[in-house]
Design a protein around this motif. Structure first.
Motif, PDB file in Angstrom:
ATOM      1  N   VAL A 112       0.830  -1.204   0.000  1.00 26.36           N
ATOM      2  CA  VAL A 112       0.000   0.000   0.000  1.00 26.36           C
ATOM      3  C   VAL A 112       0.864   1.252   0.000  1.00 26.36           C
ATOM      4  O   VAL A 112       0.636   2.174  -0.782  1.00 26.36           O
ATOM      5  N   ALA A 113       1.868   1.302   0.874  1.00 25.30           N
ATOM      6  CA  ALA A 113       2.707   2.496   0.989  1.00 25.30           C
ATOM      7  C   ALA A 113       4.097   2.096   1.459  1.00 25.30           C
ATOM      8  O   ALA A 113       4.274   1.068   2.114  1.00 25.30           O
ATOM      9  N   THR A 120       3.953  -0.785   4.144  1.00 22.82           N
ATOM     10  CA  THR A 120       2.619  -1.146   4.618  1.00 22.82           C
ATOM     11  C   THR A 120       1.999  -2.100   3.605  1.00 22.82           C
ATOM     12  O   THR A 120       1.942  -1.793   2.416  1.00 22.82           O
ATOM     13  N   VAL A 121       1.563  -3.263   4.103  1.00 22.18           N
ATOM     14  CA  VAL A 121       0.999  -4.301   3.245  1.00 22.18           C
ATOM     15  C   VAL A 121      -0.411  -4.606   3.727  1.00 22.18           C
ATOM     16  O   VAL A 121      -0.642  -4.788   4.918  1.00 22.18           O
ATOM     17  N   ARG A 122      -1.365  -4.670   2.779  1.00 22.70           N
ATOM     18  CA  ARG A 122      -2.741  -5.006   3.126  1.00 22.70           C
ATOM     19  C   ARG A 122      -3.032  -6.430   2.676  1.00 22.70           C
ATOM     20  O   ARG A 122      -2.846  -6.769   1.512  1.00 22.70           O
ATOM     21  N   ALA A 129      -3.213 -12.042   6.994  1.00 19.94           N
ATOM     22  CA  ALA A 129      -2.462 -11.024   7.749  1.00 19.94           C
ATOM     23  C   ALA A 129      -1.616 -11.715   8.821  1.00 19.94           C
ATOM     24  O   ALA A 129      -0.439 -11.375   9.021  1.00 19.94           O
ATOM     25  N   THR A 130      -2.175 -12.699   9.502  1.00 25.57           N
ATOM     26  CA  THR A 130      -1.427 -13.451  10.512  1.00 25.57           C
ATOM     27  C   THR A 130      -0.285 -14.232   9.861  1.00 25.57           C
ATOM     28  O   THR A 130       0.837 -14.244  10.370  1.00 25.57           O
ATOM     29  N   GLN A 131      -0.556 -14.857   8.724  1.00 27.88           N
ATOM     30  CA  GLN A 131       0.478 -15.603   8.016  1.00 27.88           C
ATOM     31  C   GLN A 131       1.619 -14.677   7.576  1.00 27.88           C
ATOM     32  O   GLN A 131       2.790 -15.028   7.677  1.00 27.88           O
ATOM     33  N   LEU A 132       1.285 -13.495   7.099  1.00 27.43           N
ATOM     34  CA  LEU A 132       2.314 -12.535   6.676  1.00 27.43           C
ATOM     35  C   LEU A 132       3.159 -12.063   7.857  1.00 27.43           C
ATOM     36  O   LEU A 132       4.363 -11.832   7.711  1.00 27.43           O
ATOM     37  N   ARG A 133       2.536 -11.903   9.002  1.00 27.88           N
ATOM     38  CA  ARG A 133       3.303 -11.514  10.193  1.00 27.88           C
ATOM     39  C   ARG A 133       4.312 -12.596  10.560  1.00 27.88           C
ATOM     40  O   ARG A 133       5.415 -12.311  11.007  1.00 27.88           O
ATOM     41  N   LEU A 134       3.929 -13.871  10.381  1.00 21.09           N
ATOM     42  CA  LEU A 134       4.852 -14.972  10.653  1.00 21.09           C
ATOM     43  C   LEU A 134       5.971 -15.051   9.607  1.00 21.09           C
ATOM     44  O   LEU A 134       7.092 -15.439   9.925  1.00 21.09           O
ATOM     45  N   LEU A 135       5.667 -14.692   8.373  1.00 22.53           N
ATOM     46  CA  LEU A 135       6.651 -14.739   7.282  1.00 22.53           C
ATOM     47  C   LEU A 135       7.429 -13.434   7.114  1.00 22.53           C
ATOM     48  O   LEU A 135       8.239 -13.320   6.199  1.00 22.53           O
ATOM     49  N   VAL A 147      15.754  -5.787  -4.282  1.00 23.83           N
ATOM     50  CA  VAL A 147      15.865  -4.356  -4.599  1.00 23.83           C
ATOM     51  C   VAL A 147      16.995  -3.658  -3.865  1.00 23.83           C
ATOM     52  O   VAL A 147      17.266  -2.494  -4.130  1.00 23.83           O
ATOM     53  N   GLY A 148      17.636  -4.323  -2.932  1.00 25.82           N
ATOM     54  CA  GLY A 148      18.746  -3.708  -2.218  1.00 25.82           C
ATOM     55  C   GLY A 148      18.457  -3.581  -0.732  1.00 25.82           C
ATOM     56  O   GLY A 148      17.312  -3.450  -0.306  1.00 25.82           O
ATOM     57  N   HIS A 149      19.526  -3.619   0.033  1.00 20.66           N
ATOM     58  CA  HIS A 149      19.398  -3.524   1.487  1.00 20.66           C
ATOM     59  C   HIS A 149      19.106  -2.081   1.883  1.00 20.66           C
ATOM     60  O   HIS A 149      19.625  -1.151   1.288  1.00 20.66           O
ATOM     61  N   GLY A 150      18.269  -1.924   2.888  1.00 23.89           N
ATOM     62  CA  GLY A 150      17.953  -0.602   3.406  1.00 23.89           C
ATOM     63  C   GLY A 150      16.753   0.056   2.760  1.00 23.89           C
ATOM     64  O   GLY A 150      16.290   1.081   3.235  1.00 23.89           O
ATOM     65  N   VAL A 151      16.226  -0.511   1.686  1.00 23.41           N
ATOM     66  CA  VAL A 151      15.042   0.074   1.047  1.00 23.41           C
ATOM     67  C   VAL A 151      13.823  -0.185   1.913  1.00 23.41           C
ATOM     68  O   VAL A 151      13.066   0.721   2.233  1.00 23.41           O
ATOM     69  N   VAL A 152      13.633  -1.443   2.329  1.00 22.50           N
ATOM     70  CA  VAL A 152      12.540  -1.813   3.233  1.00 22.50           C
ATOM     71  C   VAL A 152      13.190  -2.372   4.492  1.00 22.50           C
ATOM     72  O   VAL A 152      13.860  -3.402   4.448  1.00 22.50           O
ATOM     73  N   THR A 153      12.998  -1.692   5.615  1.00 31.57           N
ATOM     74  CA  THR A 153      13.602  -2.132   6.875  1.00 31.57           C
ATOM     75  C   THR A 153      12.598  -2.801   7.803  1.00 31.57           C
ATOM     76  O   THR A 153      12.977  -3.590   8.659  1.00 31.57           O
ATOM     77  N   ARG A 154      11.317  -2.467   7.653  1.00 34.04           N
ATOM     78  CA  ARG A 154      10.283  -3.090   8.488  1.00 34.04           C
ATOM     79  C   ARG A 154       8.976  -3.110   7.710  1.00 34.04           C
ATOM     80  O   ARG A 154       8.785  -2.352   6.762  1.00 34.04           O
ATOM     81  N   MET A 155       8.084  -4.004   8.147  1.00 31.38           N
ATOM     82  CA  MET A 155       6.787  -4.138   7.484  1.00 31.38           C
ATOM     83  C   MET A 155       5.672  -3.924   8.487  1.00 31.38           C
ATOM     84  O   MET A 155       5.784  -4.314   9.643  1.00 31.38           O
ATOM     85  N   ARG A 156       4.620  -3.305   8.014  1.00 28.71           N
ATOM     86  CA  ARG A 156       3.406  -3.160   8.827  1.00 28.71           C
ATOM     87  C   ARG A 156       2.297  -3.875   8.062  1.00 28.71           C
ATOM     88  O   ARG A 156       1.960  -3.495   6.944  1.00 28.71           O
ATOM     89  N   ILE A 157       1.782  -4.925   8.661  1.00 32.92           N
ATOM     90  CA  ILE A 157       0.774  -5.756   8.015  1.00 32.92           C
ATOM     91  C   ILE A 157      -0.604  -5.316   8.487  1.00 32.92           C
ATOM     92  O   ILE A 157      -0.852  -5.211   9.689  1.00 32.92           O
ATOM     93  N   GLN A 158      -1.505  -5.075   7.539  1.00 34.40           N
ATOM     94  CA  GLN A 158      -2.879  -4.706   7.860  1.00 34.40           C
ATOM     95  C   GLN A 158      -3.810  -5.775   7.322  1.00 34.40           C
ATOM     96  O   GLN A 158      -3.580  -6.335   6.252  1.00 34.40           O
ATOM     97  N   GLY A 159      -4.862  -6.034   8.061  1.00 30.86           N
ATOM     98  CA  GLY A 159      -5.895  -6.949   7.599  1.00 30.86           C
ATOM     99  C   GLY A 159      -6.834  -6.218   6.669  1.00 30.86           C
ATOM    100  O   GLY A 159      -6.619  -5.053   6.321  1.00 30.86           O
ATOM    101  N   PRO A 160      -7.875  -6.885   6.243  1.00 31.81           N
ATOM    102  CA  PRO A 160      -8.839  -6.223   5.361  1.00 31.81           C
ATOM    103  C   PRO A 160      -9.562  -5.112   6.113  1.00 31.81           C
ATOM    104  O   PRO A 160      -9.736  -5.169   7.327  1.00 31.81           O
TER     105      PRO A 160
END
Length: 182
Positions: A112-113, A120-122, A129-135, A147-160
């Protein structure tokens, strides 16, 4: 063609006249053609003028920046010079999402962003969403490899997202129609 009695030189006589005119101009400048002036390289002494050093140098068999370059290398150097590298890396995360995370995950999750290294992933369902948090750790490693190190450092998983009860331009604060569901 002119008649033999005309005074217009032709062919060989024209070449002789041009050579004599060049010699006369060189004599007027104080130089003689064919004589090397001190401090002037051999290649430019015959011409009588020093050539600009950045003009018309031939490249050898090795690499030279003037040689034709692959388009990708030119665009990469242009993006670096203009400061677009970070934005292009962010765009690659969205553009190559299926290849980065795999087709099964991409089928149930969409980016998403991407702000300040946080993606941010929806997810399509709360189970995904739970499976993505585990993965999450494996996904971050695959994205960094793609794409290279440092581009994405953390993920925020959102449900529907839940349906919105806010309809129309006016809204009354409070629980609204949800309080009638027993």
């Amino acid at each position: 063609m002119s008649a033999p009695g005309d005074n217009h030189p032709q062919g060989r006589d024209l070449a002789k006249a041009a050579l004599q005119a060049a010699k006369d101009r060189a004599a007027a400048r104080g130089t003689e053609p064919g004589v090397r002036r001190p401090g002037v390289p051999r290649s430019t002494a015959a011409r009588g003028t020093a050539q600009h050093p950045r003009r018309r140098r031939w490249s050898g068999p090795g690499f030279d920046e003037r040689d034709p370059q692959p388009f990708s290398r030119l665009m990469s150097s242009m993006a670096t010079q203009l400061g677009w590298s970070a934005r292009l890396a962010n765009g690659r995360v969205f553009g190559q999402w299926t290849r980065l995370v795999g087709s099964e995950v991409a089928e149930h999750a969409q980016p998403v962003a991407l702000n300040d290294g946080e993606l941010t992933v929806r997810a399509s369902s709360t189970a995904w969403a739970t499976q993505l948090r585990l993965l999450q750790r494996q996904l971050l490693a695959r994205i960094a490899a793609g794409v290279g190190h440092g581009v994405v450092t953390r993920m925020r998983i959102q449900g529907p997202t839940a349906p919105s009860w806010r309809k129309g331009p006016r809204h009354v604060p409070g629980r609204g129609p949800r309080d009638t569901y027993g």
